[in-house]
Design a protein around this motif. Structure first.
Motif, PDB file in Angstrom:
ATOM      1  N   TYR A 136      50.996  35.112  34.533  1.00 43.31           N
ATOM      2  CA  TYR A 136      49.930  34.831  35.260  1.00 43.31           C
ATOM      3  C   TYR A 136      48.706  34.996  34.784  1.00 43.31           C
ATOM      4  O   TYR A 136      48.400  36.363  34.336  1.00 43.31           O
ATOM      5  CB  TYR A 136      50.105  35.408  36.886  1.00 43.31           C
ATOM      6  CG  TYR A 136      51.451  35.495  37.658  1.00 43.31           C
ATOM      7  CD1 TYR A 136      52.352  36.318  37.150  1.00 43.31           C
ATOM      8  CD2 TYR A 136      51.820  34.241  38.095  1.00 43.31           C
ATOM      9  CE1 TYR A 136      53.703  36.264  37.524  1.00 43.31           C
ATOM     10  CE2 TYR A 136      53.208  34.240  39.029  1.00 43.31           C
ATOM     11  CZ  TYR A 136      53.982  35.379  38.532  1.00 43.31           C
ATOM     12  OH  TYR A 136      55.309  35.119  39.249  1.00 43.31           O
ATOM     13  N   ASP A 137      47.593  34.063  34.649  1.00 46.85           N
ATOM     14  CA  ASP A 137      46.389  34.243  34.517  1.00 46.85           C
ATOM     15  C   ASP A 137      45.723  34.259  35.603  1.00 46.85           C
ATOM     16  O   ASP A 137      45.547  33.715  36.463  1.00 46.85           O
ATOM     17  CB  ASP A 137      45.788  33.214  33.476  1.00 46.85           C
ATOM     18  CG  ASP A 137      46.431  33.035  32.254  1.00 46.85           C
ATOM     19  OD1 ASP A 137      46.657  32.115  31.737  1.00 46.85           O
ATOM     20  OD2 ASP A 137      46.452  34.154  31.503  1.00 46.85           O
ATOM     21  N   VAL A 138      44.843  35.694  35.920  1.00 48.56           N
ATOM     22  CA  VAL A 138      44.135  35.845  36.856  1.00 48.56           C
ATOM     23  C   VAL A 138      42.708  36.140  36.769  1.00 48.56           C
ATOM     24  O   VAL A 138      42.258  36.939  35.885  1.00 48.56           O
ATOM     25  CB  VAL A 138      44.861  37.036  37.681  1.00 48.56           C
ATOM     26  CG1 VAL A 138      44.212  37.304  39.034  1.00 48.56           C
ATOM     27  CG2 VAL A 138      46.191  36.934  37.766  1.00 48.56           C
ATOM     28  N   GLU A 139      41.974  35.528  37.580  1.00 45.55           N
ATOM     29  CA  GLU A 139      40.461  35.915  37.642  1.00 45.55           C
ATOM     30  C   GLU A 139      40.147  37.227  38.279  1.00 45.55           C
ATOM     31  O   GLU A 139      40.519  37.222  39.610  1.00 45.55           O
ATOM     32  CB  GLU A 139      39.524  34.835  38.317  1.00 45.55           C
ATOM     33  CG  GLU A 139      39.439  33.399  37.534  1.00 45.55           C
ATOM     34  CD  GLU A 139      38.510  33.585  36.540  1.00 45.55           C
ATOM     35  OE1 GLU A 139      38.542  32.701  35.585  1.00 45.55           O
ATOM     36  OE2 GLU A 139      37.582  34.398  36.501  1.00 45.55           O
ATOM     37  N   CYS A 140      40.009  38.138  37.711  1.00 49.04           N
ATOM     38  CA  CYS A 140      39.896  39.645  38.374  1.00 49.04           C
ATOM     39  C   CYS A 140      38.249  40.047  38.665  1.00 49.04           C
ATOM     40  O   CYS A 140      37.571  39.737  37.842  1.00 49.04           O
ATOM     41  CB  CYS A 140      40.527  40.463  37.536  1.00 49.04           C
ATOM     42  SG  CYS A 140      42.069  40.262  37.108  1.00 49.04           S
ATOM     43  N   GLU A 141      38.120  40.912  39.757  1.00 52.49           N
ATOM     44  CA  GLU A 141      36.714  41.757  39.548  1.00 52.49           C
ATOM     45  C   GLU A 141      36.875  42.642  38.501  1.00 52.49           C
ATOM     46  O   GLU A 141      38.007  43.374  38.414  1.00 52.49           O
ATOM     47  CB  GLU A 141      36.803  42.126  40.936  1.00 52.49           C
ATOM     48  CG  GLU A 141      36.543  41.085  42.056  1.00 52.49           C
ATOM     49  CD  GLU A 141      35.341  40.443  42.164  1.00 52.49           C
ATOM     50  OE1 GLU A 141      34.313  40.899  41.220  1.00 52.49           O
ATOM     51  OE2 GLU A 141      35.066  39.274  42.713  1.00 52.49           O
ATOM     52  N   GLY A 142      35.857  43.312  38.112  1.00 51.49           N
ATOM     53  CA  GLY A 142      35.675  44.126  36.929  1.00 51.49           C
ATOM     54  C   GLY A 142      36.410  45.463  37.297  1.00 51.49           C
ATOM     55  O   GLY A 142      36.922  46.281  36.685  1.00 51.49           O
ATOM     56  N   TRP A 143      36.284  45.800  38.598  1.00 48.83           N
ATOM     57  CA  TRP A 143      36.547  47.067  39.228  1.00 48.83           C
ATOM     58  C   TRP A 143      37.998  47.226  39.702  1.00 48.83           C
ATOM     59  O   TRP A 143      38.659  48.085  40.289  1.00 48.83           O
ATOM     60  CB  TRP A 143      35.597  47.858  40.272  1.00 48.83           C
ATOM     61  CG  TRP A 143      35.390  46.477  41.415  1.00 48.83           C
ATOM     62  CD1 TRP A 143      34.387  45.403  41.351  1.00 48.83           C
ATOM     63  CD2 TRP A 143      36.425  46.129  42.591  1.00 48.83           C
ATOM     64  NE1 TRP A 143      34.677  44.727  42.496  1.00 48.83           N
ATOM     65  CE2 TRP A 143      35.911  44.988  43.001  1.00 48.83           C
ATOM     66  CE3 TRP A 143      37.526  46.382  42.918  1.00 48.83           C
ATOM     67  CZ2 TRP A 143      36.289  44.144  44.096  1.00 48.83           C
ATOM     68  CZ3 TRP A 143      38.053  46.111  43.928  1.00 48.83           C
ATOM     69  CH2 TRP A 143      37.417  44.907  44.700  1.00 48.83           C
ATOM     70  N   TRP A 144      38.821  46.090  39.624  1.00 44.57           N
ATOM     71  CA  TRP A 144      39.968  45.862  40.267  1.00 44.57           C
ATOM     72  C   TRP A 144      41.124  47.024  39.501  1.00 44.57           C
ATOM     73  O   TRP A 144      41.059  47.396  38.386  1.00 44.57           O
ATOM     74  CB  TRP A 144      40.617  44.568  40.103  1.00 44.57           C
ATOM     75  CG  TRP A 144      40.392  43.629  41.002  1.00 44.57           C
ATOM     76  CD1 TRP A 144      39.181  43.910  42.035  1.00 44.57           C
ATOM     77  CD2 TRP A 144      40.802  42.332  41.259  1.00 44.57           C
ATOM     78  NE1 TRP A 144      39.235  42.641  42.815  1.00 44.57           N
ATOM     79  CE2 TRP A 144      40.205  41.769  42.211  1.00 44.57           C
ATOM     80  CE3 TRP A 144      41.876  41.488  40.522  1.00 44.57           C
ATOM     81  CZ2 TRP A 144      40.475  40.494  42.846  1.00 44.57           C
ATOM     82  CZ3 TRP A 144      42.243  40.398  41.178  1.00 44.57           C
ATOM     83  CH2 TRP A 144      41.488  39.752  42.059  1.00 44.57           C
TER      84      TRP A 144
END
Lengths: 146, 233, 136
Positions: free
Chosen positions: B24-32
């Protein structure tokens, strides 16, 4: 409390073997260092009949070598048993393999003990009396090689 | 918003003959954390991904998993500390129920075998059983274990022997044995002094490196081993 | 389902402690095999000087001296890592187990190179003097 007292000294769970494995291991570190030093490095790399029989004629060396032998075989046997206990869990194959391991160690113990013990001190007396001409020749030829 | 790739272990014993990985390609927040990413996948991409989680702040122990080949809590492991594709596997050494959820029964059974409760049959004192700060320190960090099973499932001795108590149960046994108010060593000794007990620990130290609470089971197991030997003499 | 339990060995990242343990186990098993053979060989002492010297001529040939370099690695590693394990078991050295492993590798490596080169020196000396590499 009574249960604790009843169990002291039994060592049935593996505690004794664990301690002895470490004690024999320490003994072997020292013994092997000396073994290598005297039999591989300080004698020019060649082990000869004379060297070994001369050394094994002495009761002191017989005792040292016997302690060495027992330590090695206990440590080796216990090492095998540790591996067996780690991987084999069904009682039947486990008991068979553990018995085979100790059987191998007993055979090696007998072989080694006979070798160490049956080298006669008479050999030393022959040397002292200068009657074993073959021995003198061997020593001289070794002296020449040195 | 960094885009990260997650390779997630998928296995449904009811429908699959063997496990597989799904990417899965996921757009993440930097702090996740990894758990944040798993939630993103489950809630918005693929609702069938199965995993356990609860408190999401590192205390319940539910979300322990093998991430990039090392056990950790998904809710504490930040994705920015991980490089490349993030591979998420279930804890090794346990039967797999589905995807990242494993059968923890052997873990709890081991815990039960060491009797993880205070054992003291002396008559109750009139006030609490007093324990000085120095006595309290004897237990060390062993009181802080969250029973996440990261350690036990990282142990090769446990992989080879499902009956092995494992670092977590042994740490619990340590916690009570070195609790000055406890008198239960005699009740625990059979489980500990056993070919499936203390002596299967070979100081591989995977447990020490896996523990998300930075506990040191190897050290405490060594102390417990010495204690048992003293008892035996 | 049982096979799925064993994904630890294939999928968990191998770290220092696990590598040290595996090497300790492998060298230990190699040593058990070697010691068994060694005791048997030395027992030929009983059969008299002739048999002993003949056996020694075979097992002290250049081929075996090179094999002994491998044996020396097993002995040195197993002994030094054993000492590291005793430090962990009895002297609370768990937190320092990684630096201790490097000490084992460095000290052991130095001893191995020194000892091994002496052995190879003996072998080369033998080869110079016309002794056959394979004693068979």
């Amino acid at each position: 409390m009574l249960k604790m007292l009843a169990r002291t000294g039994t060592g049935s769970g593996g505690s004794n073997a664990w301690v002895l494995q470490r004690i024999s291991g320490l003994l072997l570190v020292v013994a092997l260092f000396l073994h290598y030093l005297f039999l591989h490095f300080l004698n020019g790399g060649d082990v000869t009949w004379n060297e070994v029989t001369t050394r094994l004629a002495s009761p002191l060396f017989k005792t040292i070598d016997l302690i060495f032998l027992v330590s090695v075989l206990f440590h080796a046997g216990q090492g095998l048993v540790i591996n067996i206990h780690d991987y084999i869990h069904r009682p039947a194959p486990r008991v068979i393999l553990v018995s085979l391991a100790w059987l191998l160690m007993i055979v090696l113990l007998i072989t080694g003990t006979v070798t160490i013990v049956t080298l006669e001190p008479g050999f030393l007396q022959e040397m002292q009396m200068g009657q074993a001409a073959g021995v003198i020749d061997a020593i001289q030829s070794q002296g020449v090689a040195l | 918003m960094p885009k990260r790739t997650f390779k997630i272990f998928r296995f449904n014993p009811e429908t699959d003959s063997k496990p597989s990985y799904k990417t899965y390609d996921v757009e993440c927040e930097g702090w996740w954390t990894v758990l944040d990413a798993l939630n993103e996948i489950k809630w918005f991409v693929d609702g069938t991904v199965t995993y356990r989680r609860s408190c999401r702040h590192g205390i319940c122990g539910s979300c322990a998993m093998m991430i990039n080949g090392k056990n950790d809590l998904a809710c504490e492991l930040q994705i920015k500390t991980l490089k490349g594709t993030i591979t998420v596997d279930p804890l090794p050494g346990f039967e797999i129920y589905r995807d990242l959820a494993v059968n923890m029964d052997p873990f709890y059974a081991a815990l039960k075998r060491v009797k993880p409760w205070l054992i003291n049959n002396d008559p109750y004192p009139s006030k609490e059983r007093i324990q000085s700060p120095e006595e309290f320190k004897l237990m060390g960090d062993s009181i802080a274990c969250i029973l996440c099973a990261a350690c036990t499932s990282s142990c090769p001795s446990f992989w080879s022997d499902e009956q092995y108590l494992g670092p977590a149960a042994l740490l619990k046994a340590y916690r009570y044995t070195f609790d000055t108010r406890d008198k239960g060593l005699g009740d625990r000794i059979d489980a500990l002094d056993n070919k499936h007990g203390l002596w299967r620990c070979h100081k591989i130290t995977n447990c020490y490196h896996a523990c998300p609470k930075h506990l040191n089971p190897t050290e405490q197991i060594s102390k417990l081993q010495r204690r048992i030997i003293e008892e035996k003499m | 389902m049982a096979s799925l339990r064993t994904r630890g060995y294939s999928h968990y990242r191998w770290r220092t402690g696990q590598i040290a343990w595996l090497l300790h186990r492998l060298t230990g098993l190699a040593l058990v095999l070697y010691v068994s053979m060694h005791i048997w060989v030395v027992s030929t002492l009983q059969l008299g000087e002739g048999t002993f010297e003949a056996t020694m001529a075979v097992v002290q040939a250049p081929l075996f001296r090179f094999l002994e370099v491998g044996l020396l690695f097993c002995v040195i590693y197993h002994a030094l890592n054993g000492l590291r394990l005793i430090a962990i078991d009895f002297f609370g050295a768990t937190e320092k187990h990684v630096p201790l492993f490097w000490a084992v590798i460095i000290l052991g490596g130095a001893a191995w190179i020194w000892g091994g080169s002496t052995m190879i020196g003996h072998a080369l000396h033998q080869l110079e003097h016309g002794q056959a590499f394979f004693p068979f």
